[in-house]
Write an enzyme that holds these catalytic residues in place. Structure first.
Site, PDB file in Angstrom:
ATOM      1  N   HIS A  70       2.654 -33.401  39.432  1.00 23.85           N
ATOM      2  CA  HIS A  70       1.903 -34.013  38.324  1.00 23.85           C
ATOM      3  C   HIS A  70       2.844 -34.904  37.503  1.00 23.85           C
ATOM      4  O   HIS A  70       2.480 -35.999  37.085  1.00 23.85           O
ATOM      5  CB  HIS A  70       1.273 -32.925  37.456  1.00 23.85           C
ATOM      6  CG  HIS A  70       0.408 -33.473  36.372  1.00 23.85           C
ATOM      7  ND1 HIS A  70      -0.867 -33.910  36.576  1.00 23.85           N
ATOM      8  CD2 HIS A  70       0.663 -33.686  35.053  1.00 23.85           C
ATOM      9  CE1 HIS A  70      -1.377 -34.369  35.428  1.00 23.85           C
ATOM     10  NE2 HIS A  70      -0.466 -34.236  34.494  1.00 23.85           N
TER      11      HIS A  70
ATOM     12  N   HIS B 253       3.649 -35.111  29.059  1.00 20.91           N
ATOM     13  CA  HIS B 253       2.525 -35.997  28.752  1.00 20.91           C
ATOM     14  C   HIS B 253       2.030 -35.713  27.339  1.00 20.91           C
ATOM     15  O   HIS B 253       2.215 -34.609  26.804  1.00 20.91           O
ATOM     16  CB  HIS B 253       1.384 -35.798  29.761  1.00 20.91           C
ATOM     17  CG  HIS B 253       1.615 -36.499  31.067  1.00 20.91           C
ATOM     18  ND1 HIS B 253       0.955 -36.161  32.229  1.00 20.91           N
ATOM     19  CD2 HIS B 253       2.443 -37.545  31.387  1.00 20.91           C
ATOM     20  CE1 HIS B 253       1.357 -36.959  33.209  1.00 20.91           C
ATOM     21  NE2 HIS B 253       2.259 -37.798  32.734  1.00 20.91           N
TER      22      HIS B 253
ATOM     23  N   ASP C 298      -0.718 -34.918  25.999  1.00 26.35           N
ATOM     24  CA  ASP C 298      -1.642 -33.825  25.680  1.00 26.35           C
ATOM     25  C   ASP C 298      -0.992 -32.437  25.729  1.00 26.35           C
ATOM     26  O   ASP C 298      -1.665 -31.431  25.513  1.00 26.35           O
ATOM     27  CB  ASP C 298      -2.895 -33.876  26.578  1.00 26.35           C
ATOM     28  CG  ASP C 298      -2.585 -34.118  28.035  1.00 26.35           C
ATOM     29  OD1 ASP C 298      -1.460 -34.548  28.360  1.00 26.35           O
ATOM     30  OD2 ASP C 298      -3.478 -33.891  28.871  1.00 26.35           O
ATOM     31  N   HIS C 299       0.302 -32.383  25.997  1.00 28.09           N
ATOM     32  CA  HIS C 299       1.010 -31.088  25.988  1.00 28.09           C
ATOM     33  C   HIS C 299       2.310 -31.156  25.175  1.00 28.09           C
ATOM     34  O   HIS C 299       2.753 -30.156  24.625  1.00 28.09           O
ATOM     35  CB  HIS C 299       1.300 -30.638  27.423  1.00 28.09           C
ATOM     36  CG  HIS C 299       0.087 -30.764  28.292  1.00 28.09           C
ATOM     37  ND1 HIS C 299      -1.020 -29.968  28.111  1.00 28.09           N
ATOM     38  CD2 HIS C 299      -0.226 -31.639  29.276  1.00 28.09           C
ATOM     39  CE1 HIS C 299      -1.970 -30.335  28.962  1.00 28.09           C
ATOM     40  NE2 HIS C 299      -1.512 -31.347  29.669  1.00 28.09           N
TER      41      HIS C 299
ATOM     42  N   HIS D 244      -4.267 -26.931  30.665  1.00 26.95           N
ATOM     43  CA  HIS D 244      -5.681 -27.140  30.356  1.00 26.95           C
ATOM     44  C   HIS D 244      -6.410 -25.828  30.655  1.00 26.95           C
ATOM     45  O   HIS D 244      -6.367 -25.335  31.791  1.00 26.95           O
ATOM     46  CB  HIS D 244      -6.268 -28.278  31.196  1.00 26.95           C
ATOM     47  CG  HIS D 244      -5.711 -29.621  30.815  1.00 26.95           C
ATOM     48  ND1 HIS D 244      -6.207 -30.363  29.770  1.00 26.95           N
ATOM     49  CD2 HIS D 244      -4.676 -30.334  31.327  1.00 26.95           C
ATOM     50  CE1 HIS D 244      -5.518 -31.485  29.655  1.00 26.95           C
ATOM     51  NE2 HIS D 244      -4.576 -31.496  30.581  1.00 26.95           N
TER      52      HIS D 244
ATOM     53  N   TYR E 183      -3.678 -41.143  40.437  1.00 23.81           N
ATOM     54  CA  TYR E 183      -2.368 -41.500  40.991  1.00 23.81           C
ATOM     55  C   TYR E 183      -2.513 -42.158  42.359  1.00 23.81           C
ATOM     56  O   TYR E 183      -3.367 -41.772  43.155  1.00 23.81           O
ATOM     57  CB  TYR E 183      -1.483 -40.257  41.189  1.00 23.81           C
ATOM     58  CG  TYR E 183      -1.055 -39.508  39.952  1.00 23.81           C
ATOM     59  CD1 TYR E 183      -1.500 -39.856  38.685  1.00 23.81           C
ATOM     60  CD2 TYR E 183      -0.182 -38.428  40.072  1.00 23.81           C
ATOM     61  CE1 TYR E 183      -1.088 -39.139  37.567  1.00 23.81           C
ATOM     62  CE2 TYR E 183       0.239 -37.714  38.963  1.00 23.81           C
ATOM     63  CZ  TYR E 183      -0.226 -38.070  37.705  1.00 23.81           C
ATOM     64  OH  TYR E 183       0.179 -37.359  36.608  1.00 23.81           O
TER      65      TYR E 183
ATOM     66  N   HIS F 152       4.938 -30.166  30.963  1.00 25.09           N
ATOM     67  CA  HIS F 152       5.325 -31.526  31.336  1.00 25.09           C
ATOM     68  C   HIS F 152       5.163 -32.455  30.145  1.00 25.09           C
ATOM     69  O   HIS F 152       4.459 -32.141  29.188  1.00 25.09           O
ATOM     70  CB  HIS F 152       4.556 -32.015  32.564  1.00 25.09           C
ATOM     71  CG  HIS F 152       3.092 -32.253  32.348  1.00 25.09           C
ATOM     72  ND1 HIS F 152       2.144 -31.260  32.482  1.00 25.09           N
ATOM     73  CD2 HIS F 152       2.410 -33.375  32.021  1.00 25.09           C
ATOM     74  CE1 HIS F 152       0.936 -31.771  32.249  1.00 25.09           C
ATOM     75  NE2 HIS F 152       1.062 -33.045  31.967  1.00 25.09           N
TER      76      HIS F 152
HETATM   77 ZN   LIG Z   1      -0.483 -34.459  32.340  1.00 31.75          ZN
END
Ligand SMILES: [Zn+2]
Length: 288
Positions: free
Chosen positions: A180, A106, A108-109, A245, A211, A104
């Site tokens: 997510h 975001h 951090d990826h 993660h 969320y 996805h």
């Molecule tokens: Zn995320």
């Protein structure tokens, strides 16, 4: 066709071991990450043709096929050099990366995907929802607004749910698992380990950190999306689960002695996420 003949026996020297590569990567000013996310590790061999080449906690998978390499996810923006260096540490060449898949969009990826795409010349694969967020560099996120922006990345190929991409003898299938993010994707393929076939599942985050779940005006079908994804993940072909993660699926990449202390099935992962989600939903409903 680019050849992988440069992949030599030297690559097996680091097989099945992992070690820290020293100082953590620097924090960004805009978005501070937990230290484990930024702790570099040497490549950790996961199966015969898959290595974790990200950090102690953020997954970035390198998959080797006879016709080139596939990278799945990149971690934080400051991981681009580590990723490219780790490919070289394995005796492979970044210019042999043919595809970049991701989970996805975001920070951090997907943080370094623009830089890695540029450095490798690989085809960045996404779906329509995620490609829009990649193109905005994470800006205008449904839940986070502009707090987690990164360098925008252009997707070269958009996939549909269930579509397959073949490279070498490997067939990768994308499974849309929204929740997510609306564009969340999970990937499955087959590899081998210890002489046996191994059905690999790289399943996206199923968490909803902070969320608003019910009646979210920006994502009215959020609850339905999560619930359908829990069911979807439970049914995936899944001998070995990996997640964006590490700890989400019981991995601890920085621990060379025990990199996978708590293996988890896809069903366990979905059950666990569902329990947390429904509890969170009940709590939000009780206080709204
Ligand atoms: Zn995320």
């Amino acid at each position: 066709m680019r050849s992988l003949c440069r992949v030599t026996a030297g690559l097996f020297l680091s097989a099945f071991t992992s070690l820290s590569l020293g100082a953590p990567l620097t924090q960004l000013k805009a978005y501070e990450a937990p230290p484990a996310w930024l702790t570099p590790i040497a490549p950790l061999r996961i199966s015969d043709n898959v290595w974790q080449i990200g950090t102690a906690s953020l997954t970035s998978l390198l998959v080797r096929t006879p016709d080139g390499l596939v990278l799945i996810d990149g971690g934080m923006p400051q991981q681009s050099t580590l990723t490219l260096d780790n490919i070289r540490r394995l005796g492979m060449n970044p210019s042999d990366v043919r595809y970049i898949f991701h989970s996805h969009a975001h920070i951090d990826h997907a943080g370094p995907l623009a830089a890695i795409r540029e450095a490798t010349g690989a085809t960045l694969v996404s779906n329509a929802e995620s490609a829009a967020l990649l193109q905005r560099g994470g800006a205008g996120d449904l839940h986070f607004g502009d707090r987690m922006n990164y360098r925008p990345a252009h997707a070269d190929r958009l996939v549909q749910d269930g579509e397959t991409i073949e490279l070498g003898a490997m067939i990768f299938t994308v499974h849309f698992t929204p929740g997510h993010t609306p564009g969340s994707m999970s990937w499955t393929w087959s590899d081998t380990r210890d002489g046996k076939p191994l059905r690999m599942a790289y399943v996206d985050s199923l968490s909803a950190p902070g969320y608003k779940l019910a009646q979210n005006p920006r994502y009215p079908k959020l609850v339905e999306a999560f619930r359908s994804s829990f069911a979807r993940v439970r049914a995936l072909p899944c001998d070995l689960l990996l997640t964006p993660h590490a700890e989400g699926s019981g991995w601890d990449y920085g621990n060379a002695a025990a990199p996978h202390p708590k293996p988890m099935s896809c069903a366990d992962y979905a059950d666990d996420a569902e329990r947390k989600f429904e509890q969170n939903l009940a709590e939000q409903s009780a206080t709204s």
